[in-house]
Design a protein around this motif. Structure first.
Motif, PDB file in Angstrom:
ATOM      1  N   ILE A 201       0.833  -1.207   0.000  1.00 24.29           N
ATOM      2  CA  ILE A 201       0.000   0.000   0.000  1.00 24.29           C
ATOM      3  C   ILE A 201       0.863   1.250   0.000  1.00 24.29           C
TER       4      ILE A 201
ATOM      5  N   MET B 245       1.395   8.912  -6.536  1.00 25.55           N
ATOM      6  CA  MET B 245       1.576  10.357  -6.391  1.00 25.55           C
ATOM      7  C   MET B 245       2.725  10.853  -7.263  1.00 25.55           C
TER       8      MET B 245
ATOM      9  N   ILE C 272       0.751   4.248   4.780  1.00 28.28           N
ATOM     10  CA  ILE C 272       2.084   4.672   4.334  1.00 28.28           C
ATOM     11  C   ILE C 272       3.057   4.657   5.507  1.00 28.28           C
TER      12      ILE C 272
ATOM     13  N   VAL D 128       0.840   3.926  -3.155  1.00 26.34           N
ATOM     14  CA  VAL D 128       0.433   5.322  -2.963  1.00 26.34           C
ATOM     15  C   VAL D 128       1.556   6.278  -3.354  1.00 26.34           C
TER      16      VAL D 128
ATOM     17  N   CYS E 279      -4.449  13.012  -5.763  1.00 29.08           N
ATOM     18  CA  CYS E 279      -3.288  12.782  -4.894  1.00 29.08           C
ATOM     19  C   CYS E 279      -3.583  13.193  -3.453  1.00 29.08           C
TER      20      CYS E 279
ATOM     21  N   LEU F 239      -6.077  10.646  -1.945  1.00 27.78           N
ATOM     22  CA  LEU F 239      -5.433   9.350  -1.740  1.00 27.78           C
ATOM     23  C   LEU F 239      -4.483   9.381  -0.555  1.00 27.78           C
ATOM     24  N   PHE F 240      -3.757  10.476  -0.406  1.00 27.25           N
ATOM     25  CA  PHE F 240      -2.816  10.566   0.715  1.00 27.25           C
ATOM     26  C   PHE F 240      -3.551  10.577   2.050  1.00 27.25           C
TER      27      PHE F 240
ATOM     28  N   ALA G  83      -4.875   7.061   2.789  1.00 25.13           N
ATOM     29  CA  ALA G  83      -3.894   5.982   2.987  1.00 25.13           C
ATOM     30  C   ALA G  83      -2.692   6.386   3.823  1.00 25.13           C
ATOM     31  N   GLN G  84      -2.705   7.550   4.474  1.00 27.70           N
ATOM     32  CA  GLN G  84      -1.510   7.998   5.191  1.00 27.70           C
ATOM     33  C   GLN G  84      -1.133   7.049   6.328  1.00 27.70           C
TER      34      GLN G  84
END
Length: 266
Positions: free
Chosen positions: A187, A195, A256, A191, A245, A248-249, A252-253
């Motif tokens: 993941i 980006m 990440i 991501v 972007c 999504l960040f 999913a941060q």
């Protein structure tokens, strides 16, 4: 209390430009001149989005951006995972030296390698196609290979030993055991790669020359050169291009951070 205050002030400094872009995208040109640094539009001009995106073939550029982003995401995830697994678990003479060579490529700026790559793809008749952007990702990324190697080193080596005793080959071990356990780093890789390639302007500007294969970053640059004085239209178009972007960040941060900082502790 001081730490919280500094955190709030610092966050506001980073968030304010994005909020101003949203507000400006909904203003009229006259409203931009009178609003100054305000964040609340007096007149909500929703037509800016339709007018801005209608000034160029948005759907064509969107398709090209999706192709030049999603395919590299899948390619980098699998190729980097496979190579990282090999460096982490397969003991071979010279593996350490080879891994050092792979890492050393991170020291090379993109501007150094772009000329030989351009000559290569020109000889292969791939200029003005998406192939020069897509093909290199099938060979992995040195940064993500490093992340996968460190991730796999923190998994119990008994997994490999048990699979070898059961007669599994290296590819089967990677695909059936290690890859399913790689969800956090997969993941994170997906991501970060998304980006990077969604905003890929440099390579697109080098390899793509016609509107047939241009991507959204190129479209935004061309839009700015033509409509640079129409700030609401420019901000509306830029907001649509950057929104994937940003969303999504934020979604999913956690993955990440978890994927990169994984230590293998249970």
């Amino acid at each position: 209390m001081l730490a919280l205050t500094l955190l709030v002030v610092g966050s506001a400094g980073f968030v304010y430009p994005f909020l101003w872009m949203i507000a400006t995208a909904l203003r009229t040109p006259e409203g931009v001149a009178h609003a100054g640094a305000a964040l609340w539009p007096l007149q909500w001009q929703w037509s800016n989005f339709a007018e801005g995106l209608g000034s160029f073939p948005f759907l064509t550029y969107l398709r090209n951006s999706l192709l030049s982003t999603l395919v590299p995401v899948v390619a980098v995830v699998f190729s980097s995972s496979l190579v990282g697994f090999a460096f982490a678990r397969i003991r071979a003479r010279g593996a350490g030296v080879l891994f050092a060579v792979v890492l050393s490529t991170l020291l090379l700026p993109q501007e150094v390698t772009i000329v030989p790559q351009f000559i290569l793809f020109r000889n292969l008749d791939m200029i003005d196609t998406l192939w020069p952007i897509i093909v290199p990702t099938f060979f992995g990324s040195a940064f993500f290979i490093f992340l996968y190697r460190q991730f796999y080193l923190r998994l119990p080596e008994a997994l490999t030993d048990a699979a070898l005793i059961d007669g599994a080959g290296w590819f089967r071990i990677w695909f059936s055991i290690y890859l399913p356990l790689s969800r956090p780093i997969i993941i994170a890789t997906a991501v970060l790669q998304f980006m990077s390639y969604w905003n890929n302007f440099f390579q697109a500007a080098i390899y793509l020359t016609t509107d047939r294969w241009k991507t959204l970053p190129l479209a935004l640059a061309g839009f700015q050169s033509v409509n640079g004085t129409d700030t609401p239209l420019l901000m509306a178009t830029a907001l649509v291009v950057t929104a994937p972007c940003v969303l999504l960040f934020f979604v999913a941060q956690r993955h990440i951070i978890g994927g990169i900082s994984f230590t293998g502790s249970k």
